[in-house]
Design a protein around this motif. Structure first.
Motif, PDB file in Angstrom:
ATOM      1  N   TYR A   1      -3.249 -19.465 -50.016  1.00 36.48           N
ATOM      2  CA  TYR A   1      -4.188 -19.266 -50.903  1.00 36.48           C
ATOM      3  C   TYR A   1      -5.439 -18.595 -50.279  1.00 36.48           C
ATOM      4  CZ  TYR A   1      -7.516 -19.669 -54.776  1.00 36.48           C
ATOM      5  OH  TYR A   1      -8.737 -19.278 -55.772  1.00 36.48           O
ATOM      6  N   SER A   2      -5.859 -19.400 -49.215  1.00 34.58           N
ATOM      7  CA  SER A   2      -6.954 -18.882 -48.587  1.00 34.58           C
ATOM      8  C   SER A   2      -6.705 -17.877 -47.419  1.00 34.58           C
ATOM      9  CB  SER A   2      -7.989 -20.087 -47.877  1.00 34.58           C
ATOM     10  OG  SER A   2      -7.104 -20.903 -46.924  1.00 34.58           O
TER      11      SER A   2
ATOM     12  N   ARG B   1      -6.910 -13.972 -48.011  1.00 37.94           N
ATOM     13  CA  ARG B   1      -7.859 -13.289 -48.265  1.00 37.94           C
ATOM     14  C   ARG B   1      -8.932 -13.306 -47.248  1.00 37.94           C
ATOM     15  NH1 ARG B   1      -5.841 -15.865 -52.536  1.00 37.94           N
ATOM     16  NH2 ARG B   1      -6.258 -14.928 -54.730  1.00 37.94           N
ATOM     17  N   GLY B   2      -8.416 -13.772 -45.884  1.00 38.15           N
ATOM     18  CA  GLY B   2      -8.876 -13.741 -44.629  1.00 38.15           C
ATOM     19  C   GLY B   2      -9.011 -12.698 -43.837  1.00 38.15           C
TER      20      GLY B   2
END
Length: 221
Positions: A83-84, A87-88
């Motif tokens: 999830y994170s 997007r990194g």
């Protein structure tokens, strides 16, 4: 010689740095359920479909073990980790954007052939802003047999009307390299989690450190 008219990308571990998330999720599942999970087993699961993963797990741990439950928990944890991460800044592999831009500028067709679910492929391509470069993507769910069978690569060539001998596969997994070989498609091996196996030594694909090197090579073929 020139660049082949079709380049087929694997996704996990080749375009996106997601294999380490899968390994971490398996470790979390093993800790939760109390089973041992070795890196050597994980290397056998890379690049194959969910159905084949469950089958290999059952062969490895025994038919009485709840491998379906373990796999479901692992996928849940992997999704949480993704999830994170997706997007990194470290989600995309080095050189991916530049390679896709270069191929598009040369009028080369670009496809993704991944053992991941179609929904996952679409999500990753969308979040990474690479979907616009892709002419076609095919999931392992859409063919009778997953890698190392050649079905997925042959399906890509059929849909895009390209002779397999005139395509090129980019892969990070031995299963993918074997599938390309069986499909009659030349393949480049860009190692990620698995550096070398008996299959790689036998088939002897061209080996590159990363997609940056692949682009540099293709510029001068």
């Amino acid at each position: 010689m020139g660049i082949p008219p079709l380049i087929i990308f694997d996704m996990d571990g080749l375009m996106f740095d997601t294999e380490k998330l899968a390994y971490r999720a398996w470790q979390m599942a093993a800790a939760h359920y109390g089973f041992s999970f070795e890196r050597t087993l994980f290397e056998q699961l890379i690049g194959i479909t969910n159905q084949d993963i469950v089958r290999k797990m059952a062969d490895y741990y025994g038919p009485d073990q709840p491998v379906q439950e373990w796999r479901a928990y692992m996928r849940l944890k992997k999704h949480e980790l993704e999830y994170s991460f997706i997007r990194g800044p470290h989600f995309k592999k080095a050189g991916l954007d530049e390679l896709l831009s270069f191929l598009k500028s040369q009028g080369i067709k670009i496809a993704v052939a991944s053992s991941s679910a179609r929904e996952v492929i679409h999500r990753f391509l969308t979040v990474s802003h690479t979907l616009a470069f892709i002419d076609l993507y095919v999931s392992g769910e859409e063919v009778p047999n997953g890698k190392p069978s050649p079905d997925i690569f042959l399906e890509v060539c059929t849909r895009l009307k390209v002779n397999p001998k005139e395509a090129l596969v980019l892969e990070d997994s031995p299963a993918g390299i074997q599938a390309a070989y069986l499909a009659g498609i030349p393949a480049f091996f860009i190692p990620d989690f698995v550096k070398e196996t008996a299959i790689i030594r036998k088939l002897k694909p061209k080996i590159f450190r990363d997609l940056v090197e692949v682009e540099q090579y293709l510029r001068f073929v």
